[in-house]
Design a protein around this motif. Structure first.
Motif, mmCIF file in Angstrom:
data_model
loop_
_atom_site.group_PDB
_atom_site.id
_atom_site.type_symbol
_atom_site.label_atom_id
_atom_site.label_comp_id
_atom_site.label_asym_id
_atom_site.label_seq_id
_atom_site.Cartn_x
_atom_site.Cartn_y
_atom_site.Cartn_z
ATOM 1 N N ASN A 172 0.877 -1.170 0.000
ATOM 2 C CA ASN A 172 0.000 0.000 0.000
ATOM 3 C C ASN A 172 0.913 1.218 0.000
ATOM 4 O OD1 ASN A 172 -1.724 2.216 0.986
ATOM 5 N ND2 ASN A 172 -3.206 0.637 1.528
ATOM 6 N N GLU A 173 0.562 2.254 -0.722
ATOM 7 C CA GLU A 173 1.378 3.469 -0.734
ATOM 8 C C GLU A 173 1.569 4.021 0.675
ATOM 9 O OE1 GLU A 173 3.103 5.144 -2.846
ATOM 10 O OE2 GLU A 173 2.606 4.215 -4.772
ATOM 11 N N LEU A 174 0.598 3.742 1.571
ATOM 12 C CA LEU A 174 0.678 4.254 2.933
ATOM 13 C C LEU A 174 1.766 3.555 3.744
ATOM 14 C CD1 LEU A 174 -3.143 4.502 3.735
ATOM 15 C CD2 LEU A 174 -1.596 6.392 3.225
ATOM 16 N N TRP A 175 2.098 2.320 3.357
ATOM 17 C CA TRP A 175 3.123 1.598 4.117
ATOM 18 C C TRP A 175 4.233 1.078 3.208
ATOM 19 C CZ3 TRP A 175 -1.955 -0.885 4.783
ATOM 20 C CH2 TRP A 175 -2.149 -2.028 4.017
ATOM 21 N N LYS A 176 4.576 1.823 2.164
ATOM 22 C CA LYS A 176 5.617 1.376 1.243
ATOM 23 C C LYS A 176 6.996 1.343 1.897
ATOM 24 C CE LYS A 176 6.865 3.963 -2.152
ATOM 25 N NZ LYS A 176 6.841 4.770 -3.395
ATOM 26 N N ALA A 177 7.134 1.960 3.068
ATOM 27 C CA ALA A 177 8.411 1.883 3.790
ATOM 28 C C ALA A 177 8.700 0.467 4.265
ATOM 29 C CB ALA A 177 8.406 2.833 4.986
ATOM 30 N N ILE A 178 7.667 -0.365 4.390
ATOM 31 C CA ILE A 178 7.869 -1.726 4.900
ATOM 32 C C ILE A 178 7.533 -2.813 3.884
ATOM 33 C CG2 ILE A 178 7.615 -1.129 7.328
ATOM 34 C CD1 ILE A 178 4.689 -2.086 7.137
ATOM 35 N N HIS A 179 6.857 -2.448 2.787
ATOM 36 C CA HIS A 179 6.554 -3.405 1.723
ATOM 37 C C HIS A 179 6.757 -2.723 0.379
ATOM 38 C CE1 HIS A 179 5.027 -6.748 4.088
ATOM 39 N NE2 HIS A 179 4.232 -5.944 4.762
ATOM 40 N N MET A 180 7.639 -3.272 -0.433
ATOM 41 C CA MET A 180 7.924 -2.683 -1.737
ATOM 42 C C MET A 180 6.694 -2.658 -2.635
ATOM 43 S SD MET A 180 11.603 -4.219 -2.937
ATOM 44 C CE MET A 180 11.319 -5.913 -2.406
ATOM 45 N N MET A 181 6.659 -1.662 -3.514
ATOM 46 C CA MET A 181 5.707 -1.665 -4.605
ATOM 47 C C MET A 181 6.261 -2.582 -5.707
ATOM 48 S SD MET A 181 3.644 0.311 -3.106
ATOM 49 C CE MET A 181 2.378 0.699 -4.304
ATOM 50 N N PRO A 182 5.422 -3.136 -6.568
ATOM 51 C CA PRO A 182 5.898 -4.109 -7.562
ATOM 52 C C PRO A 182 7.019 -3.594 -8.455
ATOM 53 C CG PRO A 182 3.507 -4.159 -7.423
ATOM 54 C CD PRO A 182 3.950 -2.998 -6.601
ATOM 55 N N GLU A 183 6.962 -2.343 -8.842
ATOM 56 C CA GLU A 183 8.013 -1.783 -9.690
ATOM 57 C C GLU A 183 9.345 -1.730 -8.946
ATOM 58 O OE1 GLU A 183 4.103 -0.901 -11.123
ATOM 59 O OE2 GLU A 183 4.998 -0.434 -9.184
ATOM 60 N N GLU A 184 9.283 -1.508 -7.643
ATOM 61 C CA GLU A 184 10.500 -1.504 -6.832
ATOM 62 C C GLU A 184 11.073 -2.915 -6.689
ATOM 63 O OE1 GLU A 184 9.790 2.279 -3.854
ATOM 64 O OE2 GLU A 184 8.666 0.435 -3.442
#
Length: 378
Positions: free
Chosen positions: A295-307
Motif C-alpha cells: 500500500n502506498e501508505l506503508w511502502k516503507a515496509i513493503h515494496m511496490m511491484p516496480e520496486e
C-alpha cells in the motif's frame, strides 16, 4: 423524563459491561494464547545491546526509515477492510501441483525450489532439505476469525509427508511467516532453526530446544552442513502482540550452497540495503523478492511491484521470482495486481523473471518455461 434517564443509564451500563468484557477477553486471549510466542528475558535484552540495530530496548531500521503509520493513515488503511475493493481474492480456489512424498524424500538431483505460495519454499540441494519461512497454516493470524483463508484448499505436500528437514530459515516473526501450528508440526523433524536475533524466544516457547536454534544479527554468518547462511538487512518491523513491536529482529537471507547462491528478501520496503547486499555477496543465481500485500501508505515496509523489479537488479540477481503473493489477502489491492505490475516493469528493465505455479519445481540450473498466466484462471 425520569424513565428516559433511567433507560439511558441502563443502556450506558450495558455498553460499559460489554466493552469491559471485550477488553477482558482480548487481554486473556493475548496473555494466555500460545500463538503470541515467548517474551524476551532480561538476559537476552542485555545480549542484544551490542547490536547496532538495537536501540532503547527495541530493534530498529538503521537507516532511520519511518515504519509507523500515523492515526490518519491508519484509518485510511482500515477503510478497505470495511469497504473492500473487488477481486482482492480469487473467484475460485487456486489449484496447486501436488508433490509425491517419495519423490521429495529420495530427491538427489540438481538444486531446486518448490513454492508453497506467499513466501514459503522448500529448497533441496545435495540431498539437503531447507524450509524457508514455512507458513502452512490456513489463516495468517492468531485466530482463524481474524484473517482471510488461504487461496488454495490444498498444499503441494502436507507437513506430515515432508522428510527430515536439515534447516528452517525464518525472516521475521509476523504470522504470515512464523506460524505457531506449523512449528508444532515441524519441530520434531527439523535439525536446525536459523533466525534473526530474538526470534528464538518464540521457538523455545513452542518446545524447540535452545541448542537447535541459531540467532544471527545482520551481516553475521553461520555454516551448517556445508551451506553458508548470511543474515542480511531488510527494512521492516516485527511483533506478534500488542506491546512487543521491535522485540525481535527482521532480515533477508543469503544462502550460499557453494556453487550456487540464493537471495531471499523476506519482507522489506525498498532501500539502499539491496545495493549493499548485491555489492557484498552478488551476483545471485536466483532471488526471491517480495511483491505483494503493499500500500502506498506503508511502502516503507513493503515494496511496490516496480520496486521489486529494481531491487532484483540492485542485488545482482541473474533470475528473479516475485513472492509474498498468491496465498493470502493482507492488503486491499486486487490479488493478481502484484504479478501483473511487476511483470510489466521486469520486461521494461530486462529482468529475467519467472512466475511458477504453486508446487511447480524450479531448477536453478535451467530456465523455467512459463507459457501461461496461470493466475488468470482464478
Amino acid at each position: 423524563m425520569l424513565n428516559l434517564k433511567k433507560l439511558v443509564k441502563k443502556m450506558a451500563l450495558v455498553i460499559l459491561v460489554i466493552v469491559g468484557l471485550i477488553v477482558l477477553s482480548v487481554f486473556l486471549f493475548v496473555t494466555n494464547s500460545p500463538q503470541f510466542g515467548g517474551k524476551m528475558t532480561k538476559e537476552q535484552k542485555e545480549r542484544y545491546v551490542v547490536s547496532p540495530n538495537y536501540k532503547d530496548g527495541k530493534f530498529v531500521n538503521v537507516n532511520g526509515a519511518d515504519v509507523n503509520l500515523g492515526f490518519g493513515d491508519m484509518m485510511k488503511s482500515l477503510k478497505g477492510y470495511f469497504f473492500p475493493l473487488p477481486k482482492t481474492i480469487p473467484e475460485h480456489n487456486i489449484s496447486v501441483e501436488a508433490i509425491d512424498s517419495v519423490a521429495i524424500a529420495d530427491y538427489v538431483g540438481p538444486t531446486r525450489l518448490i513454492w508453497f505460495g506467499h513466501s514459503t519454499f522448500l529448497l533441496q540441494s545435495a540431498t539437503k532439505n531447507i524450509l524457508i519461512d514455512p507458513m502452512f497454516g490456513e489463516v495468517p493470524a492468531p485466530n482463524s476469525m481474524l484473517g482471510t483463508s488461504r487461496f488454495s484448499k490444498k498444499l503441494p505436500i502436507e507437513i506430515d509427508q515432508l522428510p527430515s528437514i536439515d534447516a528452517v530459515v525464518f525472516s521475521h516473526d509476523h504470522y504470515d511467516h512464523l506460524d505457531y501450528g506449523s512449528v508444532l508440526l515441524l519441530k520434531d523433524k527439523v535439525n536446525k532453526f536459523i533466525t534473526p536475533l530474538g526470534l528464538g524466544v518464540h521457538l523455545t516457547e513452542w518446545g524447540v530446544e535452545q541448542k537447535d536454534i541459531v540467532e544471527l544479527d545482520w551481516w553475521n554468518t553461520t555454516n551448517y552442513l556445508g551451506m553458508e547462511f548470511i543474515c542480511t538487512p531488510a527494512q521492516h518491523f516485527s511483533g506478534r502482540g500488542i506491546s512487543d513491536r521491535g522485540n525481535t529482529l527482521w532480515s533477508s537471507w543469503v544462502i550460499n550452497l557453494g556453487n550456487e547462491k540464493i537471495f531471499f528478501s523476506g519482507d522489506s520496503g525498498y532501500g539502499s540495503h539491496f545495493q549493499e547486499i548485491g555489492d557484498k555477496f552478488g551476483p545471485f543465481d536466483f532471488a526471491m523478492m517480495e511483491c505483494g500485500q503493499y500500500n502506498e501508505l506503508w511502502k516503507a515496509i513493503h515494496m511496490m511491484p516496480e520496486e521489486t523489479a529494481q531491487a532484483s537488479i540492485d542485488v545482482r540477481a541473474k533470475r528473479m521470482m516475485p513472492i509474498h503473493w498468491g496465498a493470502f489477502k493482507l492488503a486491499m489491492h486486487p490479488w493478481t495486481e502484484p504479478i501483473e505490475r511487476v511483470s510489466v516493469k521486469a520486461k521494461e528493465l530486462g529482468v529475467d523473471m519467472i512466475a511458477p505455479k504453486i508446487g511447480q519445481p524450479i531448477y536453478l540450473d535451467k530456465p523455467l518455461a512459463i507459457n501461461e498466466q496461470w493466475w488468470l484462471k482464478f
